[in-house]
Design a protein around this motif. Sequence first.
Motif, PDB file in Angstrom:
ATOM      1  N   MET A   1       0.835  -1.179   0.000  1.00  0.00           N
ATOM      2  CA  MET A   1       0.000   0.000   0.000  1.00  0.00           C
ATOM      3  C   MET A   1       0.880   1.242   0.000  1.00  0.00           C
ATOM      4  N   THR A   2       0.509   2.217  -0.777  1.00  0.00           N
ATOM      5  CA  THR A   2       1.222   3.477  -0.819  1.00  0.00           C
ATOM      6  C   THR A   2       0.724   4.378   0.299  1.00  0.00           C
ATOM      7  N   ALA A   3       1.650   4.935   1.042  1.00  0.00           N
ATOM      8  CA  ALA A   3       1.289   5.833   2.141  1.00  0.00           C
ATOM      9  C   ALA A   3       1.519   7.279   1.703  1.00  0.00           C
ATOM     10  N   THR A   4       0.584   8.127   2.023  1.00  0.00           N
ATOM     11  CA  THR A   4       0.690   9.546   1.712  1.00  0.00           C
ATOM     12  C   THR A   4       1.437  10.274   2.837  1.00  0.00           C
ATOM     13  N   GLU A   5       1.764  11.526   2.607  1.00  0.00           N
ATOM     14  CA  GLU A   5       2.375  12.338   3.673  1.00  0.00           C
ATOM     15  C   GLU A   5       1.402  12.479   4.844  1.00  0.00           C
ATOM     16  N   LYS A   6       0.110  12.558   4.548  1.00  0.00           N
ATOM     17  CA  LYS A   6      -0.888  12.627   5.622  1.00  0.00           C
ATOM     18  C   LYS A   6      -0.834  11.352   6.456  1.00  0.00           C
ATOM     19  N   ASP A   7      -0.748  10.182   5.799  1.00  0.00           N
ATOM     20  CA  ASP A   7      -0.643   8.916   6.515  1.00  0.00           C
ATOM     21  C   ASP A   7       0.566   8.924   7.449  1.00  0.00           C
ATOM     22  N   ARG A   8       1.710   9.374   6.931  1.00  0.00           N
ATOM     23  CA  ARG A   8       2.933   9.401   7.729  1.00  0.00           C
ATOM     24  C   ARG A   8       2.787  10.343   8.924  1.00  0.00           C
ATOM     25  N   ASP A   9       2.191  11.500   8.701  1.00  0.00           N
ATOM     26  CA  ASP A   9       2.019  12.475   9.771  1.00  0.00           C
ATOM     27  C   ASP A   9       1.049  11.957  10.836  1.00  0.00           C
ATOM     28  N   ILE A  10      -0.062  11.401  10.398  1.00  0.00           N
ATOM     29  CA  ILE A  10      -1.065  10.897  11.353  1.00  0.00           C
ATOM     30  C   ILE A  10      -0.498   9.715  12.136  1.00  0.00           C
ATOM     31  N   LEU A  11       0.255   8.829  11.480  1.00  0.00           N
ATOM     32  CA  LEU A  11       0.860   7.706  12.195  1.00  0.00           C
ATOM     33  C   LEU A  11       1.857   8.228  13.230  1.00  0.00           C
ATOM     34  N   ALA A  12       2.705   9.164  12.859  1.00  0.00           N
ATOM     35  CA  ALA A  12       3.677   9.716  13.812  1.00  0.00           C
ATOM     36  C   ALA A  12       2.971  10.383  14.990  1.00  0.00           C
ATOM     37  N   ARG A  13       1.924  11.143  14.716  1.00  0.00           N
ATOM     38  CA  ARG A  13       1.178  11.790  15.797  1.00  0.00           C
ATOM     39  C   ARG A  13       0.506  10.754  16.701  1.00  0.00           C
ATOM     40  N   THR A  14       0.019   9.674  16.112  1.00  0.00           N
ATOM     41  CA  THR A  14      -0.591   8.602  16.902  1.00  0.00           C
ATOM     42  C   THR A  14       0.458   7.952  17.801  1.00  0.00           C
ATOM     43  N   LEU A  15       1.635   7.721  17.263  1.00  0.00           N
ATOM     44  CA  LEU A  15       2.709   7.138  18.071  1.00  0.00           C
ATOM     45  C   LEU A  15       3.073   8.059  19.224  1.00  0.00           C
ATOM     46  N   TRP A  16       3.092   9.349  18.962  1.00  0.00           N
ATOM     47  CA  TRP A  16       3.364  10.298  20.043  1.00  0.00           C
ATOM     48  C   TRP A  16       2.249  10.214  21.090  1.00  0.00           C
ATOM     49  N   GLY A  17       1.004  10.208  20.640  1.00  0.00           N
ATOM     50  CA  GLY A  17      -0.125  10.184  21.558  1.00  0.00           C
ATOM     51  C   GLY A  17      -0.246   8.904  22.354  1.00  0.00           C
ATOM     52  N   GLU A  18       0.126   7.797  21.750  1.00  0.00           N
ATOM     53  CA  GLU A  18      -0.039   6.493  22.388  1.00  0.00           C
ATOM     54  C   GLU A  18       1.223   5.986  23.073  1.00  0.00           C
ATOM     55  N   LYS A  44     -11.367  -6.580   7.583  1.00  0.00           N
ATOM     56  CA  LYS A  44     -12.018  -5.861   8.680  1.00  0.00           C
ATOM     57  C   LYS A  44     -12.027  -4.377   8.351  1.00  0.00           C
ATOM     58  N   SER A  45     -12.852  -4.000   7.410  1.00  0.00           N
ATOM     59  CA  SER A  45     -12.850  -2.624   6.917  1.00  0.00           C
ATOM     60  C   SER A  45     -13.253  -1.606   7.978  1.00  0.00           C
ATOM     61  N   TRP A  46     -13.887  -2.044   9.060  1.00  0.00           N
ATOM     62  CA  TRP A  46     -14.266  -1.111  10.116  1.00  0.00           C
ATOM     63  C   TRP A  46     -13.052  -0.510  10.795  1.00  0.00           C
ATOM     64  N   TRP A  47     -11.853  -1.134  10.596  1.00  0.00           N
ATOM     65  CA  TRP A  47     -10.634  -0.566  11.168  1.00  0.00           C
ATOM     66  C   TRP A  47     -10.239   0.722  10.463  1.00  0.00           C
ATOM     67  N   GLY A  48     -10.754   0.973   9.296  1.00  0.00           N
ATOM     68  CA  GLY A  48     -10.399   2.168   8.539  1.00  0.00           C
ATOM     69  C   GLY A  48      -9.536   1.815   7.345  1.00  0.00           C
ATOM     70  N   GLU A  49      -9.357   2.792   6.476  1.00  0.00           N
ATOM     71  CA  GLU A  49      -8.583   2.575   5.262  1.00  0.00           C
ATOM     72  C   GLU A  49      -7.302   3.390   5.326  1.00  0.00           C
ATOM     73  N   GLY A  50      -6.184   2.735   5.100  1.00  0.00           N
ATOM     74  CA  GLY A  50      -4.892   3.405   5.148  1.00  0.00           C
ATOM     75  C   GLY A  50      -4.500   3.745   6.578  1.00  0.00           C
ATOM     76  N   TYR A  51      -3.290   4.255   6.720  1.00  0.00           N
ATOM     77  CA  TYR A  51      -2.782   4.562   8.065  1.00  0.00           C
ATOM     78  C   TYR A  51      -3.616   5.630   8.759  1.00  0.00           C
ATOM     79  N   ALA A  52      -3.938   6.710   8.062  1.00  0.00           N
ATOM     80  CA  ALA A  52      -4.728   7.777   8.688  1.00  0.00           C
ATOM     81  C   ALA A  52      -6.108   7.257   9.081  1.00  0.00           C
ATOM     82  N   GLY A  53      -6.735   6.487   8.209  1.00  0.00           N
ATOM     83  CA  GLY A  53      -8.058   5.947   8.505  1.00  0.00           C
ATOM     84  C   GLY A  53      -8.056   5.008   9.696  1.00  0.00           C
TER      85      GLY A  53
END
Length: 141
Positions: A1-18, A44-53
């Motif tokens: 799966m290709t990750a966008t800059e938004k995906d990378r930013d949201i994942l990093a922020r999630t790691l900071w938060g968690e 399990k599509s309820w998990w969301g789509e992509g890293y940000a989702g």
Amino acid sequence: MTATEKDRDILARTLWGEARGESLAGQIAVAWTIRNRVNDGKNKSWWGEGYAGVCQAKYQFSCWNSNDPNFASLSGAKAIPFRELAQARIAADQVIDGKVPDPTGGATHYYALSMKVAPGWAAKAKQTLLLGGHVFFKDVP
């Protein structure tokens, strides 16, 4: 799966938060839990789509709940300390880019030991890793 800059930013922020108090290895383990959900999104599509989702799916990662004390920082209303976010970004990029193996053994869930009481789902799941302040699981019913 290709990750966008938004995906990378949201994942990093999630790691900071968690997991901002964790080592780089601990943040990588949390990031792999998220990646495992992204990869399992077909089933399990309820998990969301992509890293940000996946990160921002309702009630999945508490740091994104609007009543969580971390939410103001994650949403940009308050600044995140540069060094802390930089480490989280390194972990996010390494996991997204496949530069580090999955230390969790395929975990899709974890909980923080600071919770004092394990969530109910943990009793029927397979524990795969204890690292830092988190316990990781797969095969969660």
